[in-house]
Design a protein around this motif. Structure first.
Motif, PDB file in Angstrom:
ATOM      1  N   ARG A 187     -12.678   5.070  -8.140  1.00 45.25           N
ATOM      2  CA  ARG A 187     -11.470   5.740  -7.984  1.00 45.25           C
ATOM      3  C   ARG A 187     -10.877   4.896  -6.884  1.00 45.25           C
ATOM      4  NH1 ARG A 187     -12.171   8.100  -2.918  1.00 45.25           N
ATOM      5  NH2 ARG A 187     -14.232   8.610  -2.183  1.00 45.25           N
ATOM      6  N   PRO A 188      -9.458   4.933  -6.887  1.00 46.88           N
ATOM      7  CA  PRO A 188      -8.811   4.144  -5.765  1.00 46.88           C
ATOM      8  C   PRO A 188      -9.209   4.856  -4.410  1.00 46.88           C
ATOM      9  CG  PRO A 188      -7.111   5.522  -7.053  1.00 46.88           C
ATOM     10  CD  PRO A 188      -8.429   5.660  -7.899  1.00 46.88           C
ATOM     11  N   SER A 189      -9.215   3.692  -3.526  1.00 42.64           N
ATOM     12  CA  SER A 189      -9.485   4.366  -2.181  1.00 42.64           C
ATOM     13  C   SER A 189      -7.857   4.902  -1.669  1.00 42.64           C
ATOM     14  CB  SER A 189      -9.935   3.212  -1.194  1.00 42.64           C
ATOM     15  OG  SER A 189      -8.707   2.182  -1.006  1.00 42.64           O
ATOM     16  N   PRO A 190      -7.810   5.417  -0.612  1.00 43.58           N
ATOM     17  CA  PRO A 190      -6.535   5.849  -0.051  1.00 43.58           C
ATOM     18  C   PRO A 190      -5.425   4.638   0.081  1.00 43.58           C
ATOM     19  CG  PRO A 190      -8.160   7.068   0.948  1.00 43.58           C
ATOM     20  CD  PRO A 190      -8.998   6.171   0.120  1.00 43.58           C
ATOM     21  N   ALA A 191      -6.087   3.711   0.537  1.00 40.47           N
ATOM     22  CA  ALA A 191      -5.342   2.550   1.027  1.00 40.47           C
ATOM     23  C   ALA A 191      -4.785   1.763  -0.358  1.00 40.47           C
ATOM     24  CB  ALA A 191      -6.096   1.347   1.595  1.00 40.47           C
ATOM     25  N   GLU A 192      -5.503   1.807  -1.297  1.00 37.15           N
ATOM     26  CA  GLU A 192      -5.120   1.098  -2.686  1.00 37.15           C
ATOM     27  C   GLU A 192      -4.246   2.299  -3.331  1.00 37.15           C
ATOM     28  OE1 GLU A 192      -9.172  -1.009  -4.346  1.00 37.15           O
ATOM     29  OE2 GLU A 192      -9.034   1.220  -4.387  1.00 37.15           O
ATOM     30  N   PHE A 193      -4.256   3.385  -3.191  1.00 40.21           N
ATOM     31  CA  PHE A 193      -3.194   4.445  -3.910  1.00 40.21           C
ATOM     32  C   PHE A 193      -1.991   4.047  -3.315  1.00 40.21           C
ATOM     33  CE2 PHE A 193      -3.301   8.583  -6.147  1.00 40.21           C
ATOM     34  CZ  PHE A 193      -2.122   8.499  -6.432  1.00 40.21           C
ATOM     35  N   ALA A 194      -1.954   4.020  -1.723  1.00 36.43           N
ATOM     36  CA  ALA A 194      -0.696   3.783  -1.189  1.00 36.43           C
ATOM     37  C   ALA A 194      -0.186   2.522  -1.578  1.00 36.43           C
ATOM     38  CB  ALA A 194      -0.986   3.563   0.615  1.00 36.43           C
ATOM     39  N   ASP A 195      -0.986   1.392  -1.465  1.00 39.86           N
ATOM     40  CA  ASP A 195      -0.396   0.042  -1.857  1.00 39.86           C
ATOM     41  C   ASP A 195       0.083  -0.048  -3.270  1.00 39.86           C
ATOM     42  OD1 ASP A 195      -0.990  -1.080   0.455  1.00 39.86           O
ATOM     43  OD2 ASP A 195      -3.122  -1.633  -0.252  1.00 39.86           O
ATOM     44  N   GLU A 196      -0.514   0.628  -4.109  1.00 39.70           N
ATOM     45  CA  GLU A 196       0.098   0.698  -5.681  1.00 39.70           C
ATOM     46  C   GLU A 196       1.389   1.619  -5.572  1.00 39.70           C
ATOM     47  OE1 GLU A 196       0.249   0.186  -9.782  1.00 39.70           O
ATOM     48  OE2 GLU A 196      -1.107  -0.654  -8.262  1.00 39.70           O
ATOM     49  N   ALA A 197       1.644   2.396  -4.823  1.00 43.21           N
ATOM     50  CA  ALA A 197       2.800   3.268  -4.658  1.00 43.21           C
ATOM     51  C   ALA A 197       3.914   2.323  -3.937  1.00 43.21           C
ATOM     52  CB  ALA A 197       2.722   4.421  -3.960  1.00 43.21           C
ATOM     53  N   ARG A 198       3.537   1.382  -3.100  1.00 44.47           N
ATOM     54  CA  ARG A 198       4.631   0.645  -2.613  1.00 44.47           C
ATOM     55  C   ARG A 198       5.047  -0.544  -3.509  1.00 44.47           C
ATOM     56  NH1 ARG A 198       0.758   1.299   2.055  1.00 44.47           N
ATOM     57  NH2 ARG A 198       1.687   2.633   3.598  1.00 44.47           N
ATOM     58  N   GLU A 199       4.050  -1.113  -4.089  1.00 45.38           N
ATOM     59  CA  GLU A 199       4.230  -2.008  -5.076  1.00 45.38           C
ATOM     60  C   GLU A 199       5.111  -1.517  -6.141  1.00 45.38           C
ATOM     61  OE1 GLU A 199       3.420  -6.037  -6.345  1.00 45.38           O
ATOM     62  OE2 GLU A 199       2.943  -4.984  -4.795  1.00 45.38           O
ATOM     63  N   GLY A 200       5.103  -0.249  -6.430  1.00 44.40           N
ATOM     64  CA  GLY A 200       6.128   0.368  -7.386  1.00 44.40           C
ATOM     65  C   GLY A 200       7.719   0.415  -6.949  1.00 44.40           C
ATOM     66  N   LEU A 201       7.799   0.425  -5.652  1.00 44.05           N
ATOM     67  CA  LEU A 201       8.984   0.606  -4.924  1.00 44.05           C
ATOM     68  C   LEU A 201       9.737  -0.822  -4.938  1.00 44.05           C
ATOM     69  CD1 LEU A 201       8.179   3.103  -2.208  1.00 44.05           C
ATOM     70  CD2 LEU A 201       9.415   3.446  -4.171  1.00 44.05           C
ATOM     71  N   ILE A 202       9.122  -1.908  -5.075  1.00 45.71           N
ATOM     72  CA  ILE A 202       9.802  -3.370  -4.760  1.00 45.71           C
ATOM     73  C   ILE A 202      10.948  -3.391  -5.784  1.00 45.71           C
ATOM     74  CG2 ILE A 202       9.417  -5.655  -5.346  1.00 45.71           C
ATOM     75  CD1 ILE A 202       6.673  -5.327  -4.186  1.00 45.71           C
ATOM     76  N   PRO A 203      10.921  -3.098  -6.902  1.00 48.52           N
ATOM     77  CA  PRO A 203      12.084  -3.140  -7.909  1.00 48.52           C
ATOM     78  C   PRO A 203      13.397  -2.369  -7.210  1.00 48.52           C
ATOM     79  CG  PRO A 203      10.476  -2.926  -9.300  1.00 48.52           C
ATOM     80  CD  PRO A 203       9.909  -2.616  -7.871  1.00 48.52           C
ATOM     81  N   LEU A 204      13.144  -1.041  -6.904  1.00 44.31           N
ATOM     82  CA  LEU A 204      14.038  -0.264  -6.252  1.00 44.31           C
ATOM     83  C   LEU A 204      14.565  -0.794  -5.126  1.00 44.31           C
ATOM     84  CD1 LEU A 204      12.394   3.204  -6.762  1.00 44.31           C
ATOM     85  CD2 LEU A 204      14.128   1.960  -8.193  1.00 44.31           C
ATOM     86  N   ARG A 205      13.855  -1.391  -4.150  1.00 45.32           N
ATOM     87  CA  ARG A 205      14.290  -1.980  -2.831  1.00 45.32           C
ATOM     88  C   ARG A 205      15.173  -3.360  -2.864  1.00 45.32           C
ATOM     89  NH1 ARG A 205      11.769   0.410   1.340  1.00 45.32           N
ATOM     90  NH2 ARG A 205       9.400   1.514   1.077  1.00 45.32           N
TER      91      ARG A 205
END
Length: 210
Positions: free
Chosen positions: A97-115
């Motif tokens: 299972r993804p760790s809390p840090a991995e989950f947060a990094d994955e969510a941030r990665e998905g924000l790059i196109p929007l930013r």
């Protein structure tokens, strides 16, 4: 940006509306319970999330909620979906299972196109608009530039031109005048010195006669 390439009033309004939607999508989740729900669903899909007591699961979920608290809910949803289907943007070992840090990094990665899209819109909206110079204006600028270059050429030629005979004679006369003045000054000091010496000698003879 050239005025003929700048966005129109209608396009500016549309871009402003789109920028507003992007900012909303980038806003952090306001309700932690919504994040809790998303995380719980993700953890249920992993063996490591099962077999725990309620208290343990509550503590585990709280760690994820804390790691994701500054991220938008939509980005958290999308990251959770990528973890469920195994198509994450960042490297991840699927058997764990993804760790809390991995989950947060994955969510941030998905924000790059929007930013990136928001940054591009801001650059377009904030770009300085200028008018294309007319033919007359370009000609005037060229005229001023040519006049400036001409003055620079004349100044350069003046610095490097040869001295005329009259200028050489004038400089020589000035030098001779300066040397003569120095000689006269030196002679004057020498004459005064001799007079003082003679006066001192006469006074010495007068004292001796007494």
């Amino acid at each position: 940006m050239r005025r003929d390439r700048a966005v129109s009033t209608t396009e500016r309004q549309q871009l402003c509306a789109l920028a507003g939607r992007l900012r909303a999508e980038l806003t952090a989740a306001s309700n932690p319970r919504h994040v809790d729900t998303v995380v719980t669903r993700v953890l249920l899909g992993f063996e490591q999330g099962r077999g725990r007591g309620d208290d343990e699961n509550e503590v585990l979920v709280a760690e994820y909620v804390s790691a994701l608290k500054d991220l938008p809910l939509a980005a958290i949803h999308e990251a959770a979906e990528r973890f469920r289907n195994g198509k994450t943007l960042r490297p991840w070992v699927k058997r764990w299972r993804p760790s809390p840090a991995e989950f947060a990094d994955e969510a941030r990665e998905g924000l790059i196109p929007l930013r990136t899209q928001l940054l591009h819109i801001r650059r377009v909206l904030e770009a300085e608009v200028y008018d294309v110079p007319t033919a007359e204006q370009r000609a005037e600028v060229a005229k001023v530039a040519e006049a400036h270059l001409q003055r620079m050429r004349q100044a350069e030629a003046t610095r490097h031109r040869a001295e005329t005979p009259a200028e050489i004679a004038e400089a020589r006369e000035a030098m001779l005048h300066e040397q003569g003045a120095r000689l006269r000054e030196a002679a004057s000091h020498s004459t005064i010195g001799r007079l003082i010496a003679r006066l001192d000698a006469r006074q010495g003879l007068a004292r001796a006669a007494r």
